[in-house]
Design an enzyme around this catalytic site. Structure first.
Site, PDB file in Angstrom:
ATOM      1  N   ALA A  63      15.432  46.240  15.497  1.00 14.03           N
ATOM      2  CA  ALA A  63      16.704  45.791  14.924  1.00 14.03           C
ATOM      3  C   ALA A  63      17.688  45.648  16.075  1.00 14.03           C
ATOM      4  O   ALA A  63      17.423  46.104  17.188  1.00 14.03           O
ATOM      5  CB  ALA A  63      17.204  46.811  13.926  1.00 14.03           C
ATOM      6  N   GLY A 104      12.068  46.878  13.106  1.00 16.67           N
ATOM      7  CA  GLY A 104      12.210  45.692  12.259  1.00 16.67           C
ATOM      8  C   GLY A 104      11.160  44.638  12.566  1.00 16.67           C
ATOM      9  O   GLY A 104      10.780  43.853  11.688  1.00 16.67           O
ATOM     10  N   GLU A 107       8.209  45.618  10.560  1.00 16.80           N
ATOM     11  CA  GLU A 107       8.513  45.428   9.132  1.00 16.80           C
ATOM     12  C   GLU A 107       8.418  43.948   8.757  1.00 16.80           C
ATOM     13  O   GLU A 107       7.944  43.590   7.683  1.00 16.80           O
ATOM     14  CB  GLU A 107       9.902  45.997   8.820  1.00 16.80           C
ATOM     15  CG  GLU A 107       9.900  47.520   8.957  1.00 16.80           C
ATOM     16  CD  GLU A 107      11.225  48.138   8.601  1.00 16.80           C
ATOM     17  OE1 GLU A 107      12.208  47.841   9.309  1.00 16.80           O
ATOM     18  OE2 GLU A 107      11.294  48.899   7.632  1.00 16.80           O
ATOM     19  N   GLU A 127      11.961  54.135  14.596  1.00 11.14           N
ATOM     20  CA  GLU A 127      13.294  54.452  14.069  1.00 11.14           C
ATOM     21  C   GLU A 127      13.622  55.938  14.108  1.00 11.14           C
ATOM     22  O   GLU A 127      14.756  56.334  14.390  1.00 11.14           O
ATOM     23  CB  GLU A 127      13.425  53.962  12.616  1.00 11.14           C
ATOM     24  CG  GLU A 127      13.612  52.463  12.481  1.00 11.14           C
ATOM     25  CD  GLU A 127      12.315  51.681  12.497  1.00 11.14           C
ATOM     26  OE1 GLU A 127      11.261  52.240  12.846  1.00 11.14           O
ATOM     27  OE2 GLU A 127      12.366  50.478  12.167  1.00 11.14           O
TER      28      GLU A 127
END
Ligand SMILES: NC(=O)c1ccc[n+]([C@@H]2O[C@H](COP(=O)([O-])OP(=O)(O)OC[C@H]3O[C@@H](n4cnc5c(N)ncnc54)[C@H](O)[C@@H]3O)[C@@H](O)[C@H]2O)c1
Length: 698
Positions: A63, A104, A107, A127
């Site tokens: 992210a 991310g 994901e 994370e």
């Protein structure tokens, strides 16, 4: 915004490329671009299949941390929407994972129907290391794709996995040597031609159904991380969510994940860990040393002294593949030192953290010698002899005569005056402190110390060397104890005071351990040995300094710490578990009496305040004097060198979370109630508290 996400047709396969340099972070703009591109290709009848990849060396490295906590534009699709949009696509979507695929990034890839990876790709959900949880379906899709047990390992540890390991776990279908995108295009074309049913991660239940048969799986996992993750919240949130993936349907799991993600993003722990992430990088920047300063290429090293530190430092070089000569004046000490090094490697091999065959390779890089002249050809020499200024001066005069031009002359002193050591040479610009921490092969901090005449090349080289050796370097200025040990002196001083006022070592150790330090002060001292400097103090008729009153009495009684089976605590044979000892408590009572102190009960809360706040105060002085270049350098020092809990961000960050007005008020109270001047509030603390400011910009 669409220029961040390119689209290109290869036959009837659409190749969508994320191009957000340098590492394609999943920013809001990238999400918008992806949503638009996928909408476009989904609606286009000429497109049979889709490949998603990244430009440059990364797929998506995560992210965009800098966007955390910032408001998102209304109606902008988030990553969870994009992953769902991709998964719902009725054309096969293949992720071509060309490099870093973290957070991310994974994901997003889990939303794709298939994943192929380049051999050098690094894949994972890190994370948790920032106090967060994967918040875009990672905790719900990964267990469905690889099973809950493997998902626990990947998400709770947060390590990035090399592509072959990711393939073995089933995160990716295959590792592709050669042209990855071409292979992915062929894969997508075949899937489209076969018309096979597309595997959608959120719909899978084949691997999570069995968890009901293993009710202890999650509790056992919580127990297994209890030591390592003590005090951290995020790993436990992650376990709860993976457990939820086995019990709730996908949508309910996603709701819970969203709620938990909100909690972790807003948590002080995550703010602390994200702050440290940047602080660690900031510490490498030295404002007055230009970035293009020429750095000495370290191709070989020499260490003077093969004791506790010399041996550990030699291991650091050997581990980095750099040949190192270890020199000791005593053949016996040299032999012992090298044996200890080999013994450490054997323990690592037994534990499985290194291959048996590597022992010989690393030992082959370490040469022993008793002749200081053998240091002559090295690019850097690090002195690690006894902490004795005269001895160090003599050695530096010798090194000055034998080291080649441009070599770095470093000392591992913990507190001595490096200006005086540099003055023993004709090249003070080449002299620098490289303060390693014990055990040097394990501890990550490298406190480099700039003396008055240390040159830019020596500084830049020592900072770079830290990275080469896998350390976290910090640059300190010269003062007794530098950054770390100067604050440590305050720490120990306050612990001793509390002990004579009413607490016993085990209460203080427990309060500090519960605050989150790896160990309490008295346990640490027992481990290090209580007899450092004891003989010297004895020779001078004993010391009246309060901090030595009990230590020297304990040494008199043969209690020199863990190595003698007794110190502040007693230890059963071969055990490292400290057992509180009434005999020691009686000695403490006696000393309190002699000092005219009436002992009183002291709360754990008072213990923490009386120890931590004066440390913050000293740190503020260190920043104010320029000994630390910035407040965050103190935090990096304490987290990596002194066991300060990472989830509290370090002393300065912690002070900001407590509120500087509260810290100031407390210091003002200590100044009147305790040692007066010694507790005087630091001018920087007073100034910032009055302005409503903070140390770390929080
Ligand atoms: N032990 C720690 O926790 C620690 C941590 C950080 C820094 N330091 C610093 O590192 C230095 C070394 O500490 P240590 O704990 O490894 O000491 P140590 O006593 O374990 O080892 C010192 C070694 O130096 C050798 N030596 C002494 N004079 C010598 C000479 N003239 N030539 C070559 N070798 C000589 C000795 O034979 C001995 O093997 C000290 O300056 C200390 O303050 C120690």
């Amino acid at each position: 915004m669409a220029e961040l996400v390119h689209l290109e047709m290869r036959g009837d396969i659409a190749v969508i490329t994320i191009d957000n340099p340098p590492v394609n972070p999943m920013s809001i703009a990238v999400c918008i671009g992806l949503a638009a591109r996928f909408a476009e290709v989904s609606a286009d009848d000429a497109v049979a299949g889709i490949v998603l990849t990244g430009a440059g060396r990364a797929f998506v490295a995560g992210a965009d941390i800098r966007e955390f906590g910032k408001p998102r534009p209304k109606d902008a699709p988030g990553l969870r929407d994009v992953a769902m949009q991709i998964e719902n696509c009725d054309k096969p979507v293949v992720a071509a994972i060309n490099g870093a695929c973290a957070g991310g990034g994974l994901e997003l890839a889990l939303g794709c129907h298939y994943r192929l990876a380049a051999p050098n790709a690094q894949i994972g959900l890190p994370e948790v290391k920032l106090g967060l949880i994967p918040g875009a379906g990672g905790t719900q899709r990964l267990p469905r794709v690889i099973g809950p047990q493997s998902a626990l390992d990947v998400i709770v540890k947060g390590d990035l996995l090399p592509a072959p390991k990711a393939a073995a776990l089933g995160i990716v279908e295959d590792v592709i040597e050669g042209d990855l995108v071409a292979a992915a295009v062929a894969f997508a074309a075949k899937a489209a031609a076969d018309g096979a049913q597309l595997p959608r991660s959120s719909k899978r239940t084949d691997l999570i159904g069995g968890a009901a048969d293993e009710p202890a799986l999650f509790d056992d996992y919580r127990k297994s991380i209890a030591r390592r993750a003590r005090g951290f919240e995020a790993p436990y949130h992650a376990i709860d969510l993976i457990e939820a993936s086995t019990k709730l349907d996908f949508d309910a799991g996603m709701e819970l994940e969203k709620k938990t993600a909100g909690i972790t993003v807003a948590s002080t722990q995550s703010a602390a860990q994200r702050y440290l992430f940047f602080a660690e990088r900031e510490a490498l920047k030295i404002p007055d040393v230009p970035r293009d300063t020429e750095v000495r290429d370290i191709k070989s090293a020499a260490i003077i002294g093969s004791g506790t530190m010399g041996g550990g430092i030699a291991m650091c070089f050997a581990n980095a593949g750099i040949p190192v000569t270890v020199i000791d004046m005593e053949q016996g000490n040299l032999d012992k030192g090298l044996e200890r090094v080999e013994g450490n490697y054997q323990v690592s091999a037994k534990r499985g953290s290194m291959a048996e065959a590597d022992i010989a390779v690393r030992m082959g890089l370490i040469n022993g010698s008793t002749d200081i002249n053998d240091a002559g050809g090295a690019d850097i020499v690090i002195e690690a002899v006894f902490e004795d200024i005269e001895l160090k001066k003599t050695i530096f005069a010798q090194l000055d005569a034998i080291m080649g031009d441009g070599a770095i002359l470093a000392t591992n002193t913990s507190a001595l005056d490096i200006d005086a050591i540099a003055a023993a040479t004709k090249r003070p610009e080449a002299v620098i402190g490289t303060h390693f921490f014990s055990p040097a092969n394990v501890m990550r901090l490298l406190e480099n110390v700039r003396a008055a005449k240390t040159g830019n090349q020596a500084i830049a080289t020592a900072m770079k060397l830290g990275r080469t050796l896998g350390k976290q370097p910090v640059l300190a200025g010269l003062c007794p104890g530098f950054i770390g040990n100067r604050i440590l002196r305050v720490y120990f001083g306050q612990c001793d005071k509390l002990m004579f006022e009413g607490s016993y070592p085990d209460q203080i150790d427990k309060a500090i351990f519960d605050f989150g330090f790896a160990m309490g002060p008295f346990g640490v001292r027992d481990m290090a040995g209580l007899d450092i400097g004891y003989q010297a103090r004895k020779a001078q008729g004993g010391s009246n300094e309060r901090r030595y009153i009990l230590t020297d009495k304990l040494c008199d009684a043969g209690r020199r710490g863990m190595k003698t089976g007794a110190g502040y605590y007693k230890y059963e044979d071969g055990s490292r578990t400290p057992i509180p000892d009434p005999e020691v408590n009686a000695m403490i009572d006696e000393i309190s009496k002699d000092l005219g102190i009436e002992r009183r009960p002291i709360s754990d809360e008072e213990i923490v305040e009386r120890i931590i706040f004066p440390m913050i105060n000293e740190a503020a002085n260190i920043v104010d004097e320029g000994i630390a270049l910035r407040a965050s350098d103190v935090d990096v020092t304490y987290v990596h060198g002194y066991g300060f809990p990472r989830y509290r961000g370090g002393l300065m960050f912690y002070a900001d979370t407590v509120g500087l007005d509260k810290v100031l008020e407390t210091m003002q109270r200590f100044e009147t109630e305790e040692d007066g001047d010694a507790m005087a509030p630091a001018p920087l603390l007073a100034k910032l508290a009055k302005e409503g400011g903070s140390f770390t910009g929080q």
